[in-house]
Design an enzyme around this catalytic site. Structure first.
Site, short mmCIF file in Angstrom:
data_model
loop_
_atom_site.label_atom_id
_atom_site.label_comp_id
_atom_site.label_asym_id
_atom_site.label_seq_id
_atom_site.Cartn_x
_atom_site.Cartn_y
_atom_site.Cartn_z
N LYS A 34 0.83 -1.21 0.00
CA LYS A 34 0.00 0.00 0.00
C LYS A 34 0.86 1.26 0.00
O LYS A 34 0.59 2.22 0.70
CB LYS A 34 -0.94 -0.02 1.21
CG LYS A 34 -1.89 -1.20 1.20
CD LYS A 34 -2.88 -1.11 2.33
CE LYS A 34 -3.81 -2.30 2.37
NZ LYS A 34 -4.44 -2.67 1.17
N CYS A 35 1.88 1.24 -0.82
CA CYS A 35 2.86 2.32 -0.87
C CYS A 35 2.82 2.97 -2.25
O CYS A 35 2.45 2.32 -3.23
CB CYS A 35 4.25 1.73 -0.60
SG CYS A 35 5.63 2.86 -0.76
N GLY A 36 3.22 4.21 -2.33
CA GLY A 36 3.29 4.88 -3.62
C GLY A 36 4.28 4.20 -4.57
O GLY A 36 4.18 4.34 -5.79
#
Length: 159
Positions: A34-36
């Protein structure tokens, strides 16, 4: 201690070491779903498909230490990587990549290859460590480095 003696757990919870990867170029990455930077999974998979037969192994180590961006359990992480990015490179159980409970692998890597301004600590998800076939030479790449930008170095190390 050699990098190959370090104990790790596969994403399925099996105890192992990095010994099966001795003699290969390793790209070790702390990952998060759930990271850029999560779309880097695709570039990592592309590199793996291109160079695995020449001796590249990409090893993914999920970590939930940065803004809880890897909250799931190993089964959900494995499913996410497979369904969304077709990941076939080895993934491992969640680890700590910084702090008092840092996994011995990441302690080893951060001691060998320091970050910006000589810092040791991993600062964010998708920090990448390229390890040569001897396990001795380590180069660190920042989370912002697109995996494709490492291709020239990978090719050089693969010979």
């Amino acid at each position: 201690m050699s990098i190959y003696d370090i104990s790790v757990k596969t994403i399925k919870g099996e105890d192992t070491t990095l010994r099966p990867y001795k003699g290969k170029v390793l790209l070790i990455v702390n990952t998060a779903s759930k990271c850029g930077f999560t779309p880097q999974y695709q570039q990592l998979q592309d590199l793996y498909e291109t160079y695995k037969d020449r001796g590249l192994e990409i090893l993914g180590f999920p970590s939930n230490q940065f803004m809880n961006q890897e909250p799931g359990d190993e089964k959900s992480i494995e499913e996410f990587c497979s369904v969304n990015y077709g990941v076939t490179f080895p993934m491992f159980s969640k680890v700590n990549v910084k702090g008092d409970q840092i996994h011995p692998l990441f302690r080893h890597l951060t001691n060998k290859a320091k970050g910006m301004l000589g810092t040791k600590a991993v600062k964010w998800n998708f920090t990448k460590f390229l390890v040569d076939q001897t396990g001795e030479n380590v180069v660190r790449f920042s989370p912002q480095t697109n995996p494709k930008e490492m291709e020239e170095t990978i090719q050089k190390w693969l010979g």
